[in-house]
Structure formats: C-alpha cells, structure tokens
Design a protein around this motif. Structure first.
Motif, short mmCIF file in Angstrom:
data_model
loop_
_atom_site.label_atom_id
_atom_site.label_comp_id
_atom_site.label_asym_id
_atom_site.label_seq_id
_atom_site.Cartn_x
_atom_site.Cartn_y
_atom_site.Cartn_z
N SER A 207 0.60 -1.10 -0.13
CA SER A 207 0.06 -0.02 0.05
C SER A 207 0.77 1.18 -0.19
O SER A 207 1.32 1.81 0.95
N PRO A 208 1.49 1.65 -1.07
CA PRO A 208 2.39 2.79 -1.13
C PRO A 208 1.75 4.17 -0.61
O PRO A 208 2.48 4.97 -0.21
N GLY A 209 0.46 4.19 -0.86
CA GLY A 209 -0.18 5.57 -0.46
C GLY A 209 -0.53 5.57 1.02
O GLY A 209 -0.81 6.81 1.44
N SER A 210 -0.09 4.65 1.82
CA SER A 210 -0.58 4.64 3.34
C SER A 210 0.44 5.66 3.95
O SER A 210 1.77 5.58 3.86
N SER A 211 0.08 6.11 5.07
CA SER A 211 0.91 6.86 6.08
C SER A 211 0.35 6.93 7.36
O SER A 211 -0.94 7.02 7.61
N VAL A 212 1.31 6.62 8.31
CA VAL A 212 0.80 6.62 9.82
C VAL A 212 1.88 7.35 10.54
O VAL A 212 3.27 7.15 10.33
N SER A 213 1.49 7.69 11.68
CA SER A 213 2.56 8.43 12.69
C SER A 213 2.25 7.61 14.06
O SER A 213 1.26 7.60 14.59
N ALA A 214 3.59 7.01 14.56
CA ALA A 214 3.39 6.54 15.93
C ALA A 214 4.09 7.51 16.81
O ALA A 214 5.18 8.09 16.44
N PHE A 215 3.88 7.70 18.09
CA PHE A 215 4.42 8.33 19.17
C PHE A 215 4.78 7.49 20.48
O PHE A 215 3.88 7.03 21.25
N TRP A 216 6.01 7.47 20.84
CA TRP A 216 6.61 6.54 21.64
C TRP A 216 7.01 7.34 22.70
O TRP A 216 7.95 7.88 22.52
N HIS A 217 6.37 7.13 23.89
CA HIS A 217 6.82 7.80 25.20
C HIS A 217 8.25 7.04 25.94
O HIS A 217 7.76 5.87 26.46
N LEU A 224 1.19 6.01 21.16
CA LEU A 224 0.01 6.62 20.75
C LEU A 224 0.25 6.54 19.10
O LEU A 224 1.24 6.40 18.40
N LEU A 225 -1.05 6.64 18.37
CA LEU A 225 -1.02 6.26 16.91
C LEU A 225 -1.98 7.28 16.13
O LEU A 225 -3.11 7.38 16.52
N ASP A 226 -1.11 7.78 15.18
CA ASP A 226 -2.02 8.81 14.33
C ASP A 226 -2.21 8.36 12.84
O ASP A 226 -1.20 8.33 12.35
N VAL A 227 -3.39 7.80 12.29
CA VAL A 227 -3.57 7.25 10.91
C VAL A 227 -4.10 8.50 10.08
O VAL A 227 -5.03 8.85 10.01
N GLN A 228 -2.89 8.64 9.09
CA GLN A 228 -3.19 9.52 8.22
C GLN A 228 -4.00 9.03 7.10
O GLN A 228 -4.84 9.57 6.66
N ASN A 229 -3.36 7.82 6.61
CA ASN A 229 -3.94 7.16 5.29
C ASN A 229 -3.73 5.76 5.39
O ASN A 229 -2.63 5.30 5.65
N LEU A 230 -4.81 4.86 5.39
CA LEU A 230 -4.81 3.39 5.45
C LEU A 230 -6.10 3.11 4.58
O LEU A 230 -7.18 3.51 4.91
N PRO A 231 -6.26 2.22 3.89
CA PRO A 231 -7.20 1.58 3.21
C PRO A 231 -8.25 0.76 4.28
O PRO A 231 -7.73 0.43 4.97
N LYS A 262 -8.56 10.57 14.56
CA LYS A 262 -8.39 10.27 16.14
C LYS A 262 -6.91 10.07 16.45
O LYS A 262 -6.09 9.57 15.19
N VAL A 263 -6.43 10.42 17.83
CA VAL A 263 -5.24 9.92 18.38
C VAL A 263 -5.55 8.69 19.00
O VAL A 263 -6.36 8.76 19.97
N LEU A 264 -5.02 7.69 18.52
CA LEU A 264 -5.61 6.25 19.00
C LEU A 264 -4.45 6.00 20.10
O LEU A 264 -3.30 6.09 19.91
N THR A 265 -4.72 5.19 21.31
CA THR A 265 -4.06 4.92 22.37
C THR A 265 -3.79 3.30 22.35
O THR A 265 -4.79 2.41 22.40
N MET A 266 -2.59 2.79 21.98
CA MET A 266 -2.27 1.38 21.89
C MET A 266 -1.74 0.88 23.15
O MET A 266 -1.48 1.63 24.08
N LYS A 267 -1.36 -0.40 22.95
CA LYS A 267 -0.75 -0.97 24.01
C LYS A 267 0.71 -0.46 24.22
O LYS A 267 1.52 -0.16 23.28
N ASN A 268 1.29 -0.79 25.29
CA ASN A 268 2.68 -0.10 25.77
C ASN A 268 3.45 -1.28 24.83
O ASN A 268 3.30 -2.42 24.86
#
Length: 301
Positions: A207-217, A224-231, A262-268
């Motif tokens: 999926s070349p057009g997909s884009s996501v940002s992960a934030f690791w404390h 935390l996860l921000d999905v900009q583009n996913l099918p 949304k800014v998603l909260t994921m597992k540690n």
C-alpha cells in the motif's frame, strides 16, 4: 403508537385554537389522559399560544367596530299592536268587572249558527333584544380575532421550525470543528513534547499511499497512533500494530476500525524498540505478524 408523529400532526394546535371537530376533540382529550407526553405537549402549546398572543397582539382597526354597529338596527322598545277588545262593565262603578257572555240567537233548523267575537286576534311584532345584538357583534369580532391568531400561529410555527433546523445544522458544524480542533491540538502537543519520540510509518509495496505516525513515550513505553491514510479494512479483517524489540515483534494492539481524525491509544511497547509496523490480520489479532500483509513500517530515529 407513534406519539411523536401524533404530536407533530398539528392536531394539538388545532385543539387549542378550537378548530377541531367534536370527535377530534374527544380523541385529543382521551390521548392526553393516556399519554403524559401528549398532555405535556398540549399544555406547552396552550402556554405558547397565550404567550405569543399577548406578545404579538394587535388591536383590530377602529373602523371594524363602527362598520359592524352601523349595520345593526337597535330598537329601544318592543312595539306590540293589539286589536280592540270589547268589554262590558257593570253599571255600578264599585262592582267587580263582569265578563261578557255572547248570546246565541235562535235560528231556523237549517240556518247555521254564528257566534260573534269568539276569537280576538292579537298581532305581535318581535324585536331582537339589545343584548342579543351585542352578543352577535362580539361573536363576529371573536371569530375575526381567532382567524387572525391562527394565521399568526402558523407563521410563528413555520419560523420556529426553520430556526430549529438552522440551529441543528450549526450545532453539528460546531461539533465537527471542535473535534477537528482538539485533534490538531493533540497532535501539536505530541510533536512538541520532548518526552515523545515520533516515528513516521511509510507505505510499503502492499500500500504505497499509506501513511501513519507513531508516538512512543520513552519513559513509560506508552504508544499513541495517528493514522493519516490506510485503506478501509475488509470485512473480517483488522489492522494490528507491532514494535520490533531485540529483533522480535511485540504486539501493540488492534487499530480501531474508525481511526480517521483520532489519536489512538495502543498497548505499551518494551524498552529498546527500533521500529514500528502495521499488518492486516484477521479480526481480533494474531500472536505473530503476517509479513505478506504488512502495509506500513518506520524506523525509530
């Protein structure tokens, strides 16, 4: 029964205005005793009508009263015209009146008998009382006022419905704007917070057009996860986030199907994560990633 549809039918307003048929009147009174919502709406309608009438009352033109009274003929007294009635009084002025007895004269056997003055005709002219004419005038004025009030109420109701629709649209728009503002503010705070390390996950050949940002404390390993583009995930499928620690994948949880805006909260994750990746798995997740279904990946810099 659809109570809301019955309320919106307009029969309650017609009942308050007194324009319903006797059968509809009985129906409204019966329904208001059975359903508290209808009784409450009926009381609210009566109060609104009274408030509106007091607020927007307009006195009828003075010419209306004059024209009505000019068309009416008010007689000051009732005229009664009687025919003269023959009376016979006693010769003595102090004696009681003596009724007159008609005398039948003898006639031949074949001659019809005639009795004079058997009926005394009285001609009476009936005049309508003054108060009755006032009542008619009052009824006409009341009917005119009721028609005018009904017209004003219909116009007022239409304005209220239009205003309510516009207010609903504004509330929806404001909620969308507020949600977008909070989302952008959260992202800005994450990028500015030195405690978080941002990781960009770029699209892979799957999926070349997909884009996501992960934030690791780093201190707490919170992700935390921000999905900009996913099918959009197919039915029965769900995206799963992974982090790579010591060369092994660590499950960071399933991604919400409604991830947009949304800014998603994921597992540690675990200390020492060197990369993050997302794969498309069966709904609910798997213990290890399917490498052929990897959509995005990014290295921790």
């Amino acid at each position: 029964m659809n109570i809301q549809a019955y309320i919106e039918s307009g029969i309650l307003e017609e009942y308050v205005l007194g324009t319903v048929s006797p059968q509809e009147k009985q129906e409204v009174e019966c329904m208001s005793h059975i359903y508290p919502e209808i009784k409450e709406e009926l009381l609210r309608t009566e109060s609104a009508l009274e408030e509106y009438a007091l607020k927007h009352q307009t006195p009828p033109p003075a010419s209306l009263k004059e024209s009505l009274f000019a068309k009416m003929n008010f007689d000051s007294a009732q005229e009664i015209e009687n025919t003269n009635i023959d009376e016979t009084r006693a010769e003595d002025a102090d004696s009681e009146p003596v009724p007159v007895i008609s005398t039948i004269r003898p006639v031949a056997q074949d001659e019809p008998r005639v009795i004079d003055n058997v009926f005394n005709s009285v001609e009476t002219k009936v005049v309508t009382p003054f108060w009755a004419k006032l009542a008619v005038a009052a009824a006409v004025l009341l009917a005119l006022f009721a028609a005018w009030s009904a017209s004003q109420l219909t116009e007022y109701k239409g304005s209220n419905e239009q205003l309510a629709s516009e207010m609903s649209g504004m509330k929806t728009e404001m909620a969308t704007l507020r949600q977008g503002f909070e989302y952008n503010q959260s992202l800005a705070n994450l990028f500015r917070d030195p405690g978080y390390k941002s990781v960009h996950l770029a699209g892979l050949p799957k999926s070349p057009g997909s884009s996501v940002s992960a934030f690791w404390h780093i201190a707490t390993n919170k992700v935390l996860l921000d999905v900009q583009n996913l099918p959009k995930a197919p039915a029965g499928k769900q995206y799963q986030l992974w982090s790579i620690v010591d060369g092994k994948p660590v499950d960071n949880g399933m991604i919400d199907q409604e991830f947009s805006g949304k800014v998603l909260t994921m597992k540690n994750t675990k200390p020492g994560a060197v990369a993050f990746a997302i794969t498309l798995e069966k709904e609910g997740g798997v213990p290890s990633p399917t490498m052929e279904e990897m959509y995005v990946m990014g290295k921790v810099v």
